[in-house]
Motif scaffolding. Structure first.
Motif, short mmCIF file in Angstrom:
data_model
loop_
_atom_site.label_atom_id
_atom_site.label_comp_id
_atom_site.label_asym_id
_atom_site.label_seq_id
_atom_site.Cartn_x
_atom_site.Cartn_y
_atom_site.Cartn_z
N ARG A 42 47.88 7.90 -25.04
CA ARG A 42 49.31 8.24 -24.97
C ARG A 42 49.94 8.19 -26.35
NH1 ARG A 42 54.52 6.70 -24.56
NH2 ARG A 42 55.76 7.72 -22.92
N GLU B 162 48.66 5.19 -14.56
CA GLU B 162 50.06 5.07 -14.14
C GLU B 162 50.81 4.05 -14.98
OE1 GLU B 162 49.60 3.96 -10.09
OE2 GLU B 162 48.86 5.94 -9.44
N PHE C 20 51.01 10.77 -16.97
CA PHE C 20 50.98 11.37 -15.64
C PHE C 20 49.61 12.01 -15.40
CE2 PHE C 20 55.49 11.58 -16.81
CZ PHE C 20 56.04 10.92 -15.72
N THR C 21 49.04 11.78 -14.23
CA THR C 21 47.82 12.50 -13.84
C THR C 21 48.23 13.88 -13.35
OG1 THR C 21 46.68 10.46 -13.23
CG2 THR C 21 45.83 12.51 -12.29
N THR C 22 47.85 14.91 -14.10
CA THR C 22 48.27 16.27 -13.77
C THR C 22 47.16 17.10 -13.10
OG1 THR C 22 47.79 16.80 -16.10
CG2 THR C 22 50.09 16.43 -15.50
N VAL D 133 45.55 14.35 -18.05
CA VAL D 133 46.77 13.55 -18.11
C VAL D 133 47.71 14.13 -19.16
CG1 VAL D 133 45.62 11.43 -17.35
CG2 VAL D 133 45.79 11.92 -19.80
N ARG E 115 51.91 13.55 -21.12
CA ARG E 115 53.05 12.66 -21.34
C ARG E 115 54.26 13.09 -20.53
NH1 ARG E 115 53.96 10.36 -27.33
NH2 ARG E 115 55.73 9.59 -26.11
N ASN E 116 54.30 14.36 -20.11
CA ASN E 116 55.42 14.79 -19.26
C ASN E 116 54.93 15.78 -18.23
OD1 ASN E 116 56.14 17.71 -20.06
ND2 ASN E 116 55.97 16.67 -22.05
N LEU E 117 55.66 15.89 -17.13
CA LEU E 117 55.23 16.70 -16.00
C LEU E 117 55.26 18.20 -16.29
CD1 LEU E 117 56.92 14.83 -13.00
CD2 LEU E 117 54.47 14.98 -13.52
#
Length: 439
Positions: A274, A322, A327-329, A391, A393-395
């Protein structure tokens, strides 16, 4: 010296142990005294012959460690088949523990943390144990690009070379790369993935490894392919590297390295990922895992092949992601791809076994036969798998649907560069970061 009655009892206990482990088929056990014990019904398919009295005791006390050691040392032998045939018979039955094995298993939650405690110095030692073998040895059985991780068999009957190329395409497609993006490859191996991303997507890639042997090979490959202006390699630990590269990368990829991190370091690992990603950053982690609950690394594998290594259950990984703020995308489970990869490696190793013996010795070759056979069967019979977790950092860092992956793979197969968010008109919540448009 034991008299004949206790020795006979040892033999009967071994018969019970093997009968509990064995799946289909009939096994003939021949003890050091020449006694034959048929395990199963019907004519025996294989004969397991023990060559000294200590083997009987060792197999009863700690079979999961001592069986492999006895095979390496030639203290047991298989007639009527290979070590693969015997392990296939034994591993298809129930898991068996000796007295020591049961005690160790009872303490596994405590022991696992100690066994997987991998500070930087130990991590380097663990990597050197396995990956600092000569390049000439790995060239005996790997594909032409030296990919020492699970291939991706997207079509039936693919060759190992084609499946490893497909693996690189599959991963690159999930990274949504555009020319000029900065990519970090954690655990870069001999540099194949980093060089692929630079060549086919126009990315600028930094690879880090703890293996001095792999580092030298990767550097040389970058120079030989004319990519050293876009690909650099460093002999660094990810924890040390993260402290000097905050928000430095658009993408991070890690293939076949996470198995060496260890559960106690998972939070440190994902915090580092991250911290090195920029605001729109995306990472793709490719790792061996297990389909069931958390377990323990086989003691023979831990001692001889991957000290400090562990294949996690997803229940051990996702909660840490988490808590790290990522975020797990996307998440994909590759169930039997590694079994097929290992089948190719085992066949290629067997075909060039004499060359391996010339590089090392007979005991080393028997160790690798046992490792490759047992590893393949662990994916076929005992619930091991490979997962790829994406993963961010943002959706809004990746498209709303997975169509972009298919489109990107098609472009890569055609040799097209620049496979980012615009491919196929896949909608995104907001545009992906493009270094070239920002300049």
């Amino acid at each position: 010296m034991l008299d004949s009655a206790p020795r006979k009892e040892f033999g009967m206990l071994l018969v019970r142990l093997l009968a509990a482990a064995k799946g289909d088929g009939t096994l003939n056990l021949v003890t050091v005294d020449g006694e034959h014990h048929r395990i199963g019904s019907g004519p025996p398919k294989l004969t397991l012959r023990l060559h000294d009295r200590a083997v009987e005791r060792d197999l009863l006390i700690n079979p999961r460690l001592r069986f492999g050691e006895a095979y390496m040392d030639g203290r047991l032998s298989i007639e009527g088949g290979t070590i693969y045939d015997l392990l296939s018979m034994l591993m298809s039955g129930s898991e068996v523990q000796g007295a020591l094995g049961r005690a160790v298993e009872a303490l596994s939650p405590i022991l696992r943390r100690a066994q997987q405690y991998n500070p930087m110095r130990r991590s380097r030692q663990n990597v050197e144990h396995h990956y600092n073998l000569s390049r000439e040895f790995y060239e005996l059985f790997l594909d032409r690009d030296m990919q020492y991780s699970c291939a991706y068999f997207s079509e039936p009957g693919m060759s190992l070379d084609d499946a490893q190329e497909a693996k690189k395409r599959h991963i690159a497609a999930k990274l949504l790369l555009v020319p000029g993006m900065r990519v970090l490859d954690i655990g870069c191996g001999w540099g194949g993935m980093a060089l692929y991303l630079a060549r086919h997507t126009g990315a600028r890639v930094t690879g880090i490894t703890l293996s001095s042997e792999q580092f030298e090979v990767a550097k040389r490959r970058a120079e030989e392919t004319g990519l050293s202006d876009r690909v650099t390699f460093e002999l660094r630990d990810y924890r040390e590297f993260a402290g000097t590269h905050p928000a430095a990368f658009d993408r991070i990829v890690s293939v076949g390295m996470f198995e060496h991190v260890g559960v106690p370091q998972y939070r440190t690992y994902f915090d580092a990922v991250r911290g090195m990603l920029n605001e729109d950053g995306v990472a793709l982690i490719h790792s061996i895992g297990r389909l069931k609950e958390p377990g323990a690394t086989n003691p023979w594998i831990r001692k001889y092949i991957f000290p400090g290594g562990y294949s996690p259950a997803l229940s051990e990984v996702l909660p840490v992601i988490e808590r790290s703020g990522l975020f797990t995308t996307d998440l994909e489970v590759l169930r039997l791809h590694y079994a097929e990869t290992l089948r190719h490696w085992r066949s290629r190793f067997d075909a060039r076994r004499d060359e391996a013996k010339a590089l090392y010795d007979e005991r080393f070759c028997r160790m690798w036969e046992f490792y490759l056979a047992g590893a393949e069967l662990s994916f076929l019979l005992q619930g091991h798998m490979v997962f790829q977790v994406q993963v961010a950092r943002n959706l809004g860092a990746v498209p709303l649907t997975r169509d972009y992956m298919v489109n990107a793979e098609r472009h890569l197969a055609k040799g097209s560069a620049g496979i980012g968010a615009s491919v196929g008109g896949v909608p995104m919540l907001r545009p992906a970061h493009s270094p070239e448009s920002a300049n």
